[in-house]
Structures are given as structure tokens and as C-alpha cells.
Design an enzyme around this catalytic site. Sequence first.
Site, PDB file in Angstrom:
ATOM      1  CB  THR A  82       1.816 -12.119   1.744  1.00 66.47           C
ATOM      2  OG1 THR A  82       1.132 -12.981   0.423  1.00 66.47           O
ATOM      3  CG2 THR A  82       3.077 -11.450   0.234  1.00 66.47           C
ATOM      4  CG  ASN A 110      -2.510 -11.323  -1.917  1.00 71.41           C
ATOM      5  OD1 ASN A 110      -2.383 -11.513  -3.242  1.00 71.41           O
ATOM      6  ND2 ASN A 110      -1.584 -11.761  -1.038  1.00 71.41           N
ATOM      7  CB  ALA A 111      -1.750  -7.273  -5.401  1.00 68.12           C
ATOM      8  N   GLY A 113     -11.175  -3.834   2.962  1.00 71.71           N
ATOM      9  CA  GLY A 113     -11.860  -2.851   3.867  1.00 71.71           C
ATOM     10  C   GLY A 113     -10.821  -2.230   5.438  1.00 71.71           C
ATOM     11  CG  HIS A 159      -2.216  -1.406  -7.388  1.00 68.47           C
ATOM     12  ND1 HIS A 159      -1.894  -2.799  -7.768  1.00 68.47           N
ATOM     13  CD2 HIS A 159      -3.998  -1.732  -8.719  1.00 68.47           C
ATOM     14  CE1 HIS A 159      -1.962  -3.320  -8.467  1.00 68.47           C
ATOM     15  NE2 HIS A 159      -3.489  -2.842  -9.413  1.00 68.47           N
ATOM     16  N   GLY A 175       1.348   2.807  -2.737  1.00 69.24           N
ATOM     17  CA  GLY A 175       1.130   3.876  -3.618  1.00 69.24           C
ATOM     18  C   GLY A 175       1.757   3.654  -5.147  1.00 69.24           C
ATOM     19  CE  LYS A 176       3.488  -2.142  -4.349  1.00 71.91           C
ATOM     20  NZ  LYS A 176       2.513  -2.302  -2.659  1.00 71.91           N
ATOM     21  NE  ARG A 190       6.996 -31.167  -5.131  1.00 72.82           N
ATOM     22  CZ  ARG A 190       7.633 -32.248  -4.343  1.00 72.82           C
ATOM     23  NH1 ARG A 190       8.535 -32.771  -4.920  1.00 72.82           N
ATOM     24  NH2 ARG A 190       7.879 -32.672  -2.705  1.00 72.82           N
ATOM     25  N   PRO A 224      -9.274  -1.191   8.465  1.00 74.30           N
ATOM     26  CG  PRO A 224     -10.445  -0.772  10.795  1.00 74.30           C
ATOM     27  CD  PRO A 224     -10.216  -1.412   9.548  1.00 74.30           C
ATOM     28  CG  ASP A 271      -2.061  -1.358   1.392  1.00 79.25           C
ATOM     29  OD1 ASP A 271      -2.227  -1.712  -0.148  1.00 79.25           O
ATOM     30  OD2 ASP A 271      -2.053  -1.401   1.915  1.00 79.25           O
TER      31      ASP A 271
HETATM   32  P1  IMP Z   1      -2.813 -13.108   2.435  1.00 80.21           P
HETATM   33  O1  IMP Z   1      -1.125 -12.028   1.416  1.00 80.21           O
HETATM   34  O2  IMP Z   1      -3.288 -13.311   2.700  1.00 80.21           O
HETATM   35  O3  IMP Z   1      -1.584 -13.855   3.004  1.00 80.21           O
HETATM   36  O4  IMP Z   1      -2.013 -12.243   4.325  1.00 80.21           O
HETATM   37  C1  IMP Z   1      -0.527 -11.535   4.503  1.00 80.21           C
HETATM   38  C2  IMP Z   1      -0.765 -10.643   5.412  1.00 80.21           C
HETATM   39  O5  IMP Z   1       0.196 -10.060   4.266  1.00 80.21           O
HETATM   40  C3  IMP Z   1      -1.738  -9.935   5.692  1.00 80.21           C
HETATM   41  O6  IMP Z   1      -1.446  -8.919   7.038  1.00 80.21           O
HETATM   42  C4  IMP Z   1      -2.513  -9.211   4.871  1.00 80.21           C
HETATM   43  O7  IMP Z   1      -2.631  -8.391   5.352  1.00 80.21           O
HETATM   44  C5  IMP Z   1      -0.936  -8.726   4.127  1.00 80.21           C
HETATM   45  N1  IMP Z   1      -0.906  -8.143   2.661  1.00 80.21           N
HETATM   46  C6  IMP Z   1      -1.325  -9.562   1.919  1.00 80.21           C
HETATM   47  N2  IMP Z   1      -0.602  -8.305   0.439  1.00 80.21           N
HETATM   48  C7  IMP Z   1      -1.048  -7.074   1.145  1.00 80.21           C
HETATM   49  C8  IMP Z   1      -0.854  -5.381   0.354  1.00 80.21           C
HETATM   50  O8  IMP Z   1      -0.844  -6.115  -1.451  1.00 80.21           O
HETATM   51  N3  IMP Z   1      -0.972  -4.882   1.154  1.00 80.21           N
HETATM   52  C9  IMP Z   1      -0.445  -4.659   2.058  1.00 80.21           C
HETATM   53  N4  IMP Z   1      -1.537  -5.493   3.093  1.00 80.21           N
HETATM   54  C10 IMP Z   1      -0.790  -7.040   2.377  1.00 80.21           C
END
Ligand code: IMP
Length: 424
Positions: free
Chosen positions: A235, A37-38, A298, A40, A14-15, A139, A300, A12
Site C-alpha cells: 500500500t 482500503n483497511a 469481497g 475490520h 484480526g487486529k 504538495r 477471495p 487482515d
Molecule cells: P491499495 O492500498 O488499495 O493501494 O492496495 C495495495 C495493495 O495492498 C493491494 O494488494 C491491496 O489488496 C492491499 N491492501 C491494502 N489494504 C489492505 C488491508 O487492510 N488488508 C489487506 N490487504 C490490503
Amino acid sequence: MRSLVLGLQFGDEGKGKITDFISHPGSVIVRYNGGTNAGHTVVTDRGTFKFHLLPAGSLRAESIVLGNGMVIDPEALITEISSIRVENKDLKILVSSAANVVTKLHKAIDRAQEEMRGDNKIGTTSHGIGPTYEEKYSRNGIRIEDLADIDKIRKKLKLISTMRRSELENTEYNNPEKIEQLAVELSKYWASIGKYVCRTEIILHEMVTDNREMVFEGGHGTMLDIDFGSYPYVTSSNTISGGVHTGSGVSLRKIQRIIGVVKSYTSRVGEGPFPTELHGKEADLLREAGGEYGTTTGRPRRVGWLDIPLVKYASTLNDIDELSLTKLDVLGTFKTIKICTDYGKNVKNAINVLTGSEKADPSYMEMDSWGTLKEDEIREMVKKGYSSLPDEMRTYIEKVESLSGKPVHIISIGKIRDSTIQKE
Ligand code: IMP
């Protein structure tokens, strides 16, 4: 030019805005790790765009590549492709046949694992990322190319559900009918995404040979790297520069410019050490000013001051050429601004603090603020360039340069797309 844009903090940073800024209509943008999980956000005149799988540069690029290092939720991919088509209808999309598929079963396992961890939970996004990488490394993973063959999907799902019986016990996937239903559902995605699927590394090698303009976009941030981040609160992929090679097949030696993006303060989602974390009213002020709520969940975000020991660790690890500093407008909300300059004389190294094995006694320096900026002031500054930035802001930027030992080249001072300045 072939550039790499990655975050130096906890994600986060701002990439997305920086990738968008340096990409051109002819660029190729490559993602090489992570999945939905990413997240932007890019704000343009036509609205706010949120991406999870597609790289942020998709809005103006010629081609995008989702590399083998990614874990892809096909349903999310289809949704994002249809939304990008409205903005960039000719965008060429290539998806690696070797990328692994995130299924609903893996999301169920993600939730189940977090529950089992109890007080030691990681705070994952629940998007099935960790379990999908586990599958890959055991695998048994379902690769994108497997979606073409329902028998293969069936076989793999059966094996996975047998091996993971205890994790699935209290989920809806503890029954064979549900597994069969999932196999059918997954096989239907091929009709929509099959046309994008190929051995992307071959095409990427050709693009490198042709000297195409390329931007590699890292997902997440350095401190979430599975090996070098604040383990176990990380992650499941390599988020550092080296991830480019394993996640796309393009050697890091082919990258000519590595940009480390740093937010002018720090934020973190989920659990884990946070040496410069703010609490109470100051935290609320920063969170609100910066809109620090997860794009993906979402939630905080936890927030705090800029952490120079962390930035230095991450800069070395990624061997960056330059820093890009973002969200300076947000930091101006404070009357006095602080920067953490070190963790105290007893700390051996920053990563020990960030993994929790050593405790920091952070020292801060205080700086004058530039105050809040109006949108028309920002536009004017962008037009006139670096020298028109408030004195206090330039002092801050130059302080970050001297403390980190790295030059700052791209600066973002507002939400809108056209609020990015090139320092030199
Ligand atoms: P996961 O990637 O869902 O397994 O989460 C593992 C940890 O990485 C958690 O604390 C997530 O909130 C954090 N996380 C994963 N991807 C991001 C991202 O793009 N921005 C911020 N936190 C992330």
C-alpha cells in the site's frame, strides 16, 4: 498505558479484535495511516460491524482520533460515523485537519493506473489510496481543512486535473464540468464533518501528558509497508510502528507496549510473493473455514501456512514486545498443521524472498491438530483461561513463541467478541 496494535503479515490479521479487547470505555483510539482500503470486522451480540476508516475500538472507546497520516474519503466517513452513533452515541470523534482527502477523481486515477500497469498490476482496492498519497507528496493534496473553502477545492482540483491529464484521459473526469461538480460535492461535506476537524496532534500531546489510556491501531500489515513491505505489491503508507510518529504526531517513545498481531496462518489480497501459499483443495478449505474474503473488496484472499521467517522479519522491524495470535479455531480445521520454519539455506534474508529477488525453498514442521471447536467449548475455555486450551493448541502457541523468539500474550480462538484469552 499507551499501546500500539499492528499486523505483522499482509493485513487482515484480526487486529481489530485485539484493539477492541484491550480498549476500555475510557480509551482513546488513534488511527495513523491508510484509508478505506483497511477493513475490520467486530462481531458482538448486537451484530457484525465492519469499519474501514474508524478504528475497531470505536465500539467501546471514549474518543477516536483519525490522524494526519490518513487519507480520508469524506462520504465514507459520514456513513461510518452515523453507523457508530447507534452503538456508541457519546463517542468523541477528532479528525486531523492535515489528513488528505480521497476524491472520486483519485479513485478514477487508481483504476486507470491499474489498467495501464496491465500484467504488472498491483491489485489495489481501487479506493484511490495510492493517487491520494501521490497528491500529498507532490504538495497539491486537498487537506480535510480545505473542505471549508470551495475556492481552494476548485483551485486544487483544477491543478490536479491539469497535471494528471494523461491519467484522466479515459475517465469521466477529463471534463471541466465534472471537476466543478466534484468541487461542489466536496464542499458540502464540511457541514457534517467540520465539527470534528482540528490539529489532532495538539490534543494527542495533551492526552499523553494527562496519561490517558490510549491505543494506536495500525491499518493493513507490515508486509504492505511502502518502504519495508513486498514492494511494489504494497500500500502507499508506512504501516510499521514508526508510522505512529509521522501519522499522528505522537513520538514512538511514548508507546509503552507494541503488540504484533499474527494470524495463525497467512493470507494476502492482491498480487505479490507468497512463500507459504496453498493451492487447490487445501486452500479452499482454509479460505472457507476462515471466511477469507476481503472486508473491503469481497475478493477471495490467497491463503497459506504460518510463515516464521516473515514473522521474525516483521517483529524486528516493528520492535514488538509481544505477539498476539488469532484465528486458532480456524487452523483446527486441518488434521495436520504446518509451520514454515525457514526459507532454505541458500536464502540470504527473508525480505529478498518477500520482494521476489530470491526464491524460497520453504521447510515445514508438522504438528497435531486440536480439531474444530464448538461455540460453547470456546466460551468454556475463555472462562477457564489458557490452561484449559487443548494440549495441541498450547503446544502450537509455545512453538510459535520459541521459533519467533517473542512471547504470545493475547490469543483469539473464535469469531465472537468474547473469545479472546490472555495467556499471562
Ligand atoms: P491499495 O492500498 O488499495 O493501494 O492496495 C495495495 C495493495 O495492498 C493491494 O494488494 C491491496 O489488496 C492491499 N491492501 C491494502 N489494504 C489492505 C488491508 O487492510 N488488508 C489487506 N490487504 C490490503
